[in-house]
Design a protein around this motif. Structure first.
Motif, short mmCIF file in Angstrom:
data_model
loop_
_atom_site.label_atom_id
_atom_site.label_comp_id
_atom_site.label_asym_id
_atom_site.label_seq_id
_atom_site.Cartn_x
_atom_site.Cartn_y
_atom_site.Cartn_z
N CYS A 183 0.86 -1.17 0.00
CA CYS A 183 0.00 0.00 0.00
C CYS A 183 0.90 1.23 0.00
N CYS A 207 0.14 3.56 3.56
CA CYS A 207 0.55 3.14 4.91
C CYS A 207 1.77 2.22 4.89
N CYS A 250 -6.61 -1.93 0.84
CA CYS A 250 -5.95 -1.11 1.84
C CYS A 250 -5.76 0.30 1.32
N GLU A 251 -5.28 0.42 0.11
CA GLU A 251 -5.05 1.75 -0.46
C GLU A 251 -6.35 2.54 -0.55
N CYS A 281 -7.28 3.56 2.97
CA CYS A 281 -6.36 4.60 3.46
C CYS A 281 -6.68 5.95 2.83
N CYS A 312 -5.87 3.19 8.74
CA CYS A 312 -5.93 1.81 8.28
C CYS A 312 -7.07 1.04 8.92
ZN LIG Z 1 -2.89 1.14 3.48
#
Ligand SMILES: [Zn+2]
Length: 44
Positions: A8, A11, A24-25, A28, A34
């Motif tokens: 990602c 994070c 995740c991206e 975020c 997260c």
């Molecule tokens: Zn992330």
């Protein structure tokens, strides 16, 4: 050959699948933090 992992860019957690890294991206970007549900799948 190096083990493939997907990171990602926000994070910096690494994942074993592109799908998880993308989730995740997206999380975020949207929440600027997260998701434990996602980061628990991160690899060290
Ligand atoms: Zn992330």
């Amino acid at each position: 050959m190096a083990e493939r992992s997907f990171q990602c860019p926000i994070c910096k957690f690494k994942y074993r699948t592109k799908n998880l890294a993308e989730q995740c991206e997206a999380y975020c970007k949207k929440y600027k933090s997260c998701s434990l549900e996602i980061t628990k799948h991160a690899v060290k």
